[in-house]
Write a protein that holds these residues in place. Structure first.
Motif, PDB file in Angstrom:
ATOM      1  N   UNK A 277      89.738  38.535  67.469  1.00  0.00           N
ATOM      2  CA  UNK A 277      90.117  39.129  68.677  1.00  0.00           C
ATOM      3  C   UNK A 277      91.578  39.339  68.854  1.00  0.00           C
ATOM      4  N   UNK A 278      91.365  40.119  69.552  1.00  0.00           N
ATOM      5  CA  UNK A 278      93.699  40.557  69.690  1.00  0.00           C
ATOM      6  C   UNK A 278      94.122  39.522  71.290  1.00  0.00           C
ATOM      7  N   UNK A 279      94.827  38.977  71.024  1.00  0.00           N
ATOM      8  CA  UNK A 279      95.478  38.222  71.810  1.00  0.00           C
ATOM      9  C   UNK A 279      97.241  38.265  72.272  1.00  0.00           C
ATOM     10  N   UNK A 280      97.477  38.284  73.650  1.00  0.00           N
ATOM     11  CA  UNK A 280      98.960  38.956  73.988  1.00  0.00           C
ATOM     12  C   UNK A 280      99.843  37.795  73.801  1.00  0.00           C
ATOM     13  N   UNK A 281     100.728  39.256  72.914  1.00  0.00           N
ATOM     14  CA  UNK A 281     101.379  37.735  72.431  1.00  0.00           C
ATOM     15  C   UNK A 281     102.195  36.594  73.210  1.00  0.00           C
ATOM     16  N   UNK A 282     102.389  37.084  74.452  1.00  0.00           N
ATOM     17  CA  UNK A 282     103.199  36.557  75.739  1.00  0.00           C
ATOM     18  C   UNK A 282     102.236  35.522  75.580  1.00  0.00           C
ATOM     19  N   UNK A 283     101.279  36.039  76.108  1.00  0.00           N
ATOM     20  CA  UNK A 283     100.269  34.725  76.067  1.00  0.00           C
ATOM     21  C   UNK A 283      99.462  33.643  75.036  1.00  0.00           C
ATOM     22  N   UNK A 284      99.799  33.749  73.872  1.00  0.00           N
ATOM     23  CA  UNK A 284      99.970  32.552  73.059  1.00  0.00           C
ATOM     24  C   UNK A 284     101.501  31.610  72.532  1.00  0.00           C
ATOM     25  N   UNK A 285     102.177  32.798  72.867  1.00  0.00           N
ATOM     26  CA  UNK A 285     103.190  31.551  72.992  1.00  0.00           C
ATOM     27  C   UNK A 285     103.502  31.217  74.575  1.00  0.00           C
ATOM     28  N   UNK A 286     102.855  31.790  75.595  1.00  0.00           N
ATOM     29  CA  UNK A 286     103.414  29.919  76.261  1.00  0.00           C
ATOM     30  C   UNK A 286     101.471  29.073  76.041  1.00  0.00           C
ATOM     31  N   UNK A 287     100.330  29.655  75.314  1.00  0.00           N
ATOM     32  CA  UNK A 287     100.297  28.493  74.636  1.00  0.00           C
ATOM     33  C   UNK A 287     100.766  27.379  73.821  1.00  0.00           C
ATOM     34  N   UNK A 288     101.426  28.341  72.666  1.00  0.00           N
ATOM     35  CA  UNK A 288     102.359  27.491  71.747  1.00  0.00           C
ATOM     36  C   UNK A 288     103.161  26.414  72.936  1.00  0.00           C
ATOM     37  N   UNK A 289     103.392  26.597  73.910  1.00  0.00           N
ATOM     38  CA  UNK A 289     104.672  26.441  73.961  1.00  0.00           C
ATOM     39  C   UNK A 289     103.787  25.383  75.605  1.00  0.00           C
ATOM     40  N   UNK A 290     102.980  24.954  76.076  1.00  0.00           N
ATOM     41  CA  UNK A 290     102.858  24.267  77.198  1.00  0.00           C
ATOM     42  C   UNK A 290     101.464  23.783  75.917  1.00  0.00           C
TER      43      UNK A 290
ATOM     44  N   UNK B  87      96.207  25.828  64.738  1.00  0.00           N
ATOM     45  CA  UNK B  87      96.768  24.895  64.521  1.00  0.00           C
ATOM     46  C   UNK B  87      98.342  24.921  64.310  1.00  0.00           C
ATOM     47  N   UNK B  88      98.355  23.465  64.517  1.00  0.00           N
ATOM     48  CA  UNK B  88     100.497  23.913  64.343  1.00  0.00           C
ATOM     49  C   UNK B  88     101.217  25.045  63.649  1.00  0.00           C
ATOM     50  N   UNK B  89     100.523  24.769  61.959  1.00  0.00           N
ATOM     51  CA  UNK B  89     102.119  26.579  61.299  1.00  0.00           C
ATOM     52  C   UNK B  89     102.000  27.709  62.097  1.00  0.00           C
ATOM     53  N   UNK B  90     100.118  28.271  62.198  1.00  0.00           N
ATOM     54  CA  UNK B  90      99.571  29.106  63.797  1.00  0.00           C
ATOM     55  C   UNK B  90     100.852  29.081  64.298  1.00  0.00           C
ATOM     56  N   UNK B  91     101.229  28.129  65.051  1.00  0.00           N
ATOM     57  CA  UNK B  91     101.993  28.145  66.512  1.00  0.00           C
ATOM     58  C   UNK B  91     103.185  28.682  66.204  1.00  0.00           C
ATOM     59  N   UNK B  92     104.094  27.886  65.122  1.00  0.00           N
ATOM     60  CA  UNK B  92     105.100  27.649  64.259  1.00  0.00           C
ATOM     61  C   UNK B  92     105.324  28.843  64.214  1.00  0.00           C
ATOM     62  N   UNK B  93     104.825  29.863  63.449  1.00  0.00           N
ATOM     63  CA  UNK B  93     104.444  31.023  62.746  1.00  0.00           C
ATOM     64  C   UNK B  93     104.974  32.049  64.232  1.00  0.00           C
ATOM     65  N   UNK B  94     103.908  32.204  64.984  1.00  0.00           N
ATOM     66  CA  UNK B  94     104.019  32.911  66.500  1.00  0.00           C
ATOM     67  C   UNK B  94     105.257  32.124  67.505  1.00  0.00           C
ATOM     68  N   UNK B  95     105.000  31.133  67.195  1.00  0.00           N
ATOM     69  CA  UNK B  95     107.437  31.215  67.744  1.00  0.00           C
ATOM     70  C   UNK B  95     108.614  31.788  67.580  1.00  0.00           C
TER      71      UNK B  95
END
Ligand code: SF4
Length: 350
Positions: A312-325, A333-341
């Motif tokens: 799936x394609x996800x807007x990076x903004x959307x993912x970053x928000x998810x990561x922060x919230x 998974x945490x490592x994926x969130x960290x790489x995104x951030x």
């Protein structure tokens, strides 16, 4: 050749001159007290054991008192000493002595060994100290002394090494004065032939000690082989398009089942064409290490992507928000969130 009788004489002579003779469990032939001390001393220092030993005996002066106690009471008195299975086994063994041996502590090492929590060496020690049986012991301290004196190499957890050590322990244990000899061997290991910095200049066995004569003191006894943790090395492919990132959903079972991750490729395959290498890292699972090399790619390769389940394609903004919230709308998974951030503004422009 080093005669067993010569070895024994030196050890017993050491005991008479320097051995520890005033510990609270010495000077008694009561098997209950000796057994209690032997169990408490497993993996625990003498100074730690003494107050527990005394409290225990005050509350349970005989094995019958211990057998009749509630498990809560036994565990309470053991609290702080650690390795609680010892207390459970002790309580079970006391009941067994009362029920199966009519309250009389067994005398024969083989029978003593049938009690819960009592191994061959502990059984040998109880039999020798309480009943003057000529039984050998082989606790951690004795293993170290014998391994060094006789150059018995290898880790004592290996059956062939253990067998060689027991053979030597049996051969060297005298039929007479066994208790003194066993106590001296324990003392030598605890006080003189210590794991680090042994006091070889104070050791009665130094003249013929293999390790000392062959400069092998630091190498003996052999160490437990370190298990190498399995490692998997993968690429994570970060494909950014119009500030969108492609993730794929893991199959429901297995590592990170049902979570969204970057498309993954084994590093054993050819390195995919990429724009940029991001910082690699290692993520530790309980049973293996995952070495990850994130790569920024323009497009995903046609082959080699593992478990291509659902992309799936996800807007990076959307993912970053998810990561922060840390919202649970999509699982990352945490490592994926960290790489995104960590994706910098440079990446966002691609
Ligand atoms: S000589 Fe040193 S290494 Fe050898 S048994 Fe004695 S203390 Fe241990």
């Amino acid at each position: 050749m080093w005669l067993a009788t010569d070895f024994q004489q030196k050890v017993i002579h050491y005991y008479r001159q320097h051995g520890r003779k005033h510990l609270p469990w010495q000077g008694t032939k009561d098997p209950y007290r000796i057994w209690l001390s032997e169990i408490m001393l497993q993996q625990t220092q003498v100074t730690t054991v003494i107050p527990y030993y005394e409290n225990f005996l005050q509350r349970f002066p005989t094995i019958i008192d211990l057998a009749e106690a509630t498990s809560d009471e036994v565990m309470h008195l053991w609290s702080g000493l650690g390795y609680y299975s010892r207390a459970r086994n002790l309580h079970q063994a006391a009941k067994m002595v009362v029920e199966e041996f009519n309250g009389h502590f067994p005398q024969n090492p083989a029978e003593i060994e049938t009690l819960p929590g009592v191994g061959r060496s502990t059984a040998g020690a109880i039999a020798a100290f309480a009943f003057d049986e000529p039984s050998a012991i082989l606790d951690g301290n004795v293993k170290r002394v014998l391994a060094r004196c006789y150059g018995i190499d290898g880790w004592a957890g290996k059956s062939s090494v253990l067998k060689a050590l027991w053979l030597r322990a049996e051969e060297n244990t005298p039929k007479k004065d066994t208790a003194q000899y066993n106590q001296a061997m324990m003392d030598l290991g605890a006080v003189v032939c210590t794991r680090t910095k042994p006091k070889c200049n104070q050791c009665p066995l130094s003249e013929q000690c293999y390790a000392l004569q062959h400069d092998q003191v630091a190498q003996l006894p052999g160490k437990k082989p370190k298990k190498t943790r399995p490692k998997r090395s993968v690429y994570w492919l970060i494909c950014l398009e119009n500030a969108q990132v492609i993730l794929h959903k893991r199959p429901p079972s297995g590592i990170w089942g049902g979570l969204w991750c970057f498309p993954e490729m084994e590093q054993s395959v050819e390195e995919p064409i990429h724009e940029q290498k991001l910082d690699s890292f290692i993520h530790k699972f309980s049973h293996y290490d995952l070495e990850v090399q994130p790569l920024l790619v323009k497009k995903l390769p046609n082959t080699g992507i593992m478990e291509p389940n659902e992309f799936n394609h996800f807007a990076l903004d959307f993912l970053l928000k998810k990561t922060q919230q840390k919202t649970a709308e999509i699982g990352l998974p945490t490592p994926v969130s960290k790489v995104l951030a960590s994706l910098d503004s440079q990446s966002l422009k691609t």
